[in-house]
Motif scaffolding. Structure first.
Motif, PDB file in Angstrom:
ATOM      1  N   ALA A   1       0.836  -1.209   0.000  1.00 28.82           N
ATOM      2  CA  ALA A   1       0.000   0.000   0.000  1.00 28.82           C
ATOM      3  C   ALA A   1       0.867   1.254   0.000  1.00 28.82           C
ATOM      4  N   SER A   2       1.949   1.257   0.799  1.00 29.59           N
ATOM      5  CA  SER A   2       2.834   2.416   0.831  1.00 29.59           C
ATOM      6  C   SER A   2       3.495   2.634  -0.522  1.00 29.59           C
ATOM      7  N   GLU A   3       3.933   1.511  -1.134  1.00 29.84           N
ATOM      8  CA  GLU A   3       4.561   1.632  -2.459  1.00 29.84           C
ATOM      9  C   GLU A   3       3.581   2.159  -3.496  1.00 29.84           C
ATOM     10  N   ARG A   4       2.316   1.656  -3.422  1.00 25.70           N
ATOM     11  CA  ARG A   4       1.305   2.140  -4.372  1.00 25.70           C
ATOM     12  C   ARG A   4       1.070   3.639  -4.191  1.00 25.70           C
ATOM     13  N   ASP A   5       0.950   4.101  -2.911  1.00 22.60           N
ATOM     14  CA  ASP A   5       0.733   5.524  -2.662  1.00 22.60           C
ATOM     15  C   ASP A   5       1.907   6.358  -3.164  1.00 22.60           C
ATOM     16  N   ALA A   6       3.137   5.843  -2.944  1.00 20.56           N
ATOM     17  CA  ALA A   6       4.313   6.601  -3.389  1.00 20.56           C
ATOM     18  C   ALA A   6       4.317   6.739  -4.906  1.00 20.56           C
ATOM     19  N   ARG A   7       3.982   5.616  -5.593  1.00 20.61           N
ATOM     20  CA  ARG A   7       3.954   5.695  -7.056  1.00 20.61           C
ATOM     21  C   ARG A   7       2.860   6.619  -7.544  1.00 20.61           C
ATOM     22  N   ALA A   8       1.718   6.611  -6.874  1.00 18.96           N
ATOM     23  CA  ALA A   8       0.638   7.514  -7.281  1.00 18.96           C
ATOM     24  C   ALA A   8       1.067   8.964  -7.079  1.00 18.96           C
ATOM     25  N   ARG A   9       1.724   9.261  -5.937  1.00 19.39           N
ATOM     26  CA  ARG A   9       2.205  10.635  -5.711  1.00 19.39           C
ATOM     27  C   ARG A   9       3.228  11.038  -6.758  1.00 19.39           C
ATOM     28  N   ASP A  10       4.155  10.099  -7.116  1.00 26.49           N
ATOM     29  CA  ASP A  10       5.143  10.413  -8.153  1.00 26.49           C
ATOM     30  C   ASP A  10       4.462  10.739  -9.471  1.00 26.49           C
ATOM     31  N   ALA A  11       3.417   9.953  -9.816  1.00 20.95           N
ATOM     32  CA  ALA A  11       2.702  10.201 -11.076  1.00 20.95           C
ATOM     33  C   ALA A  11       2.019  11.562 -11.053  1.00 20.95           C
ATOM     34  N   GLU A  12       1.388  11.917  -9.915  1.00 25.47           N
ATOM     35  CA  GLU A  12       0.730  13.218  -9.820  1.00 25.47           C
ATOM     36  C   GLU A  12       1.740  14.361  -9.906  1.00 25.47           C
ATOM     37  N   GLU A  13       2.882  14.213  -9.211  1.00 29.47           N
ATOM     38  CA  GLU A  13       3.902  15.256  -9.282  1.00 29.47           C
ATOM     39  C   GLU A  13       4.460  15.387 -10.689  1.00 29.47           C
ATOM     40  N   ALA A  14       4.687  14.244 -11.363  1.00 28.91           N
ATOM     41  CA  ALA A  14       5.187  14.291 -12.732  1.00 28.91           C
ATOM     42  C   ALA A  14       4.183  14.964 -13.662  1.00 28.91           C
ATOM     43  N   LEU A  15       2.883  14.683 -13.446  1.00 26.65           N
ATOM     44  CA  LEU A  15       1.856  15.316 -14.277  1.00 26.65           C
ATOM     45  C   LEU A  15       1.834  16.826 -14.033  1.00 26.65           C
ATOM     46  N   ALA A  16       1.975  17.246 -12.771  1.00 25.67           N
ATOM     47  CA  ALA A  16       2.012  18.683 -12.479  1.00 25.67           C
ATOM     48  C   ALA A  16       3.218  19.340 -13.142  1.00 25.67           C
ATOM     49  N   ARG A  17       4.383  18.653 -13.076  1.00 16.06           N
ATOM     50  CA  ARG A  17       5.571  19.204 -13.743  1.00 16.06           C
ATOM     51  C   ARG A  17       5.370  19.273 -15.254  1.00 16.06           C
ATOM     52  N   PHE A  18       4.648  18.304 -15.791  1.00 11.13           N
ATOM     53  CA  PHE A  18       4.391  18.297 -17.231  1.00 11.13           C
ATOM     54  C   PHE A  18       3.571  19.517 -17.640  1.00 11.13           C
ATOM     55  N   TYR A  19       2.501  19.813 -16.884  1.00 12.15           N
ATOM     56  CA  TYR A  19       1.674  20.967 -17.226  1.00 12.15           C
ATOM     57  C   TYR A  19       2.452  22.264 -17.017  1.00 12.15           C
ATOM     58  N   THR A  20       3.313  22.329 -15.990  1.00 11.24           N
ATOM     59  CA  THR A  20       4.150  23.506 -15.809  1.00 11.24           C
ATOM     60  C   THR A  20       5.095  23.697 -16.984  1.00 11.24           C
ATOM     61  N   ALA A  21       5.667  22.582 -17.463  1.00 11.18           N
ATOM     62  CA  ALA A  21       6.554  22.660 -18.627  1.00 11.18           C
ATOM     63  C   ALA A  21       5.798  23.139 -19.861  1.00 11.18           C
ATOM     64  N   LEU A  22       4.533  22.689 -20.001  1.00 10.69           N
ATOM     65  CA  LEU A  22       3.746  23.149 -21.140  1.00 10.69           C
ATOM     66  C   LEU A  22       3.556  24.669 -21.090  1.00 10.69           C
ATOM     67  N   ASP A  23       3.283  25.207 -19.899  1.00 15.36           N
ATOM     68  CA  ASP A  23       3.142  26.659 -19.763  1.00 15.36           C
ATOM     69  C   ASP A  23       4.433  27.379 -20.128  1.00 15.36           C
ATOM     70  N   GLU A  24       5.559  26.847 -19.659  1.00 15.46           N
ATOM     71  CA  GLU A  24       6.843  27.483 -19.974  1.00 15.46           C
ATOM     72  C   GLU A  24       7.142  27.414 -21.462  1.00 15.46           C
ATOM     73  N   VAL A  25       6.826  26.279 -22.084  1.00  9.32           N
ATOM     74  CA  VAL A  25       7.041  26.149 -23.537  1.00  9.32           C
ATOM     75  C   VAL A  25       6.193  27.162 -24.289  1.00  9.32           C
ATOM     76  N   SER A  26       4.953  27.374 -23.840  1.00  5.94           N
ATOM     77  CA  SER A  26       4.089  28.343 -24.501  1.00  5.94           C
ATOM     78  C   SER A  26       4.661  29.751 -24.388  1.00  5.94           C
ATOM     79  N   LYS A  27       5.171  30.104 -23.183  1.00  6.47           N
ATOM     80  CA  LYS A  27       5.773  31.423 -23.016  1.00  6.47           C
ATOM     81  C   LYS A  27       7.008  31.581 -23.891  1.00  6.47           C
ATOM     82  N   MET A  28       7.850  30.551 -23.934  1.00  3.38           N
ATOM     83  CA  MET A  28       9.041  30.605 -24.779  1.00  3.38           C
ATOM     84  C   MET A  28       8.671  30.754 -26.247  1.00  3.38           C
ATOM     85  N   GLN A  29       7.595  30.085 -26.652  1.00  2.00           N
ATOM     86  CA  GLN A  29       7.153  30.191 -28.034  1.00  2.00           C
ATOM     87  C   GLN A  29       6.750  31.629 -28.359  1.00  2.00           C
TER      88      GLN A  29
END
Length: 438
Positions: free
Chosen positions: A85-113
């Motif tokens: 259960a702890s491992e599953r929660d950790a992986r879910a948190r990693d996926a959520e953090e990675a998704l948040a970083r992905f959307y942040t990167a999309l915003d930065e790419v748009s500004k750079m464009q």
């Protein structure tokens, strides 16, 4: 017999047992053979008593060892569940953090464009200004040369005409004024040209800087994409195991989930991200990669919904032991698993669903049936108490009753069944698969 008595006489001499009453005295003769028989019988009884006592002691020691082993196995099982259960929660948190970083990167790419497009626009304006200045300079130089040639020609014609000397001098003076004006204009044009060249050089440096920033952003996007793709694969791995262990067609279940969870709103189009200012509208590699990643995220969500619909949890959260498995038993088919425990032990629903039966049913005794999505049904039999009613919606882990021994039962236990479209399935498969998720 006499010979035997004679041989035993040396070890067991004949004895007489006198029995005296008020009016007479009798005796019982104990011959050597009789004494030997009595001693042999006593020895056998004593030996038998010792053997039986030893068996009882061995059985008691073995029973205590088995209980300790079962307790150790239960503790290890619960520790494993906690770790998973702890491992599953950790992986879910990693996926959520990675998704948040992905959307942040999309915003930065748009500004750079936007910055890159603005820089390209300024560069084109500077190039246009330089071209205009160069054309003006060439035209001015050409006009100056033509004026000089005209002055020289006029001087040649008036060289031998004394009467036109004054007019020639006036023309010469006008030409000098014109030449001075042209020289001043040329100086101003040269300054503007130098300024334009400096601006062009600055624009080239800005373009180089923006290209370097775009390259760095591309590398950063690639790292973000790789992390997101790894997170998606990590999230899909346990879900793939769930469906492969449960032996159910993944495509069929996912298609059914898509039909059941198809509500959407607004027009949707694929993401188009461009860092190169390409007006053609053709998605580049980053855009295609992002769209593929979004498709995988949608697949993860479908897997999650399908997994939540499957009966993967354990029906007995407290201490228990498995007493009977799925399959033939005593010449008949045993369609579920039996879990023994204390009377009244909590029984929980293994997935969300609707109660379709809550009462007595033949050999099941007190029985609860729950209908789940995707054609699944779970049954909880031999209950001591029932805590739900027909038509009630229950969630995974909700108490539905207590363990008992009603119906055709030899002791306190839970009979647990999983059926799909009326066919009995082996609950062990779902419990083992659920260990990867819960």
């Amino acid at each position: 017999m006499d010979k035997l008595n004679a041989r035993l006489e040396r070890v067991l001499p004949e004895k007489r047992l006198f029995l005296k009453s008020d009016d007479s005295t009798r005796f019982v003769r104990l011959r050597p053979a009789t004494q030997a028989g009595i001693l042999t019988g006593g020895a056998l009884v004593l030996g038998w008593t010792a053997v039986v006592t030893a068996f009882f002691l061995i059985g008691a020691i073995s029973s205590n060892s088995s209980r300790e082993q079962a307790a150790n196995a239960q503790a290890a099982y619960e520790a494993r569940l906690g770790a998973l259960a702890s491992e599953r929660d950790a992986r879910a948190r990693d996926a959520e953090e990675a998704l948040a970083r992905f959307y942040t990167a999309l915003d930065e790419v748009s500004k750079m464009q936007e910055e890159l497009l603005a820089s390209e626009q300024r560069t084109r304006e500077l190039e246009t200004g330089i071209e205009v200045i160069q054309r003006t300079l060439r035209r001015t130089i050409s006009e100056r040369d033509e004026a000089r040639d005209a002055v020289v020609a006029a001087l040649d014609k008036l060289e031998d005409a004394p009467e036109a000397t004054a007019r020639a001098e006036r023309l010469h003076a006008d030409a000098a004024v014109t030449a001075a004006a042209l020289a001043s204009a040329l100086d101003d044009t040269a300054k503007e040209r130098d300024s334009a060249r400096a601006l062009a050089a600055g624009a080239d440096g800005e373009i180089d800087r923006m290209e370097a920033m775009a390259a760095a952003m591309t590398a950063r996007n690639d790292r973000i994409f790789r992390r997101l793709e790894e997170a998606v694969e990590v999230s899909l791995e346990p879900l793939d195991k769930v469906f492969s262990r449960s032996g159910i067609s993944t495509d069929a279940i996912l298609e059914q989930v898509r039909r059941g969870y198809s509500g959407q709103g607004g027009p949707l189009e694929p993401i188009i991200i461009s860092t190169r200012g390409d007006p053609s509208g053709i998605p580049d590699e980053d855009t295609a990669r992002a769209n593929r990643l979004l498709d995988r995220l949608e697949e993860v969500e479908l897997y999650r919904i399908a997994a939540e619909s499957l009966p993967l949890a354990h029906p007995v959260p407290g201490p228990h032991r498995r007493t009977s498995g799925f399959g033939p038993r005593w010449g008949r088919m045993h369609s579920g698993l039996d879990f023994a425990g204390p009377r009244g032990s909590v029984i929980e629903a293994t997935a969300e669903g609707t109660v379709t039966h809550a009462g007595w049913l033949s050999g099941y005794g007190k029985l609860v049936k729950i209908r789940h999505p995707l054609g699944f049904e779970t049954r909880y039999a031999h209950l001591n108490s029932i805590d739900v009613t027909v038509g009630q919606r229950v969630s995974r882990g909700q108490r539905i009753g207590g363990m008992g021994t009603t119906g055709r039962s030899t002791g306190v236990h839970l009979h647990y069944e999983i059926r799909r479209n009326g066919k009995a399935l082996n609950p062990v498969t779902f419990l083992n698969a659920g260990a990867d998720v819960f």
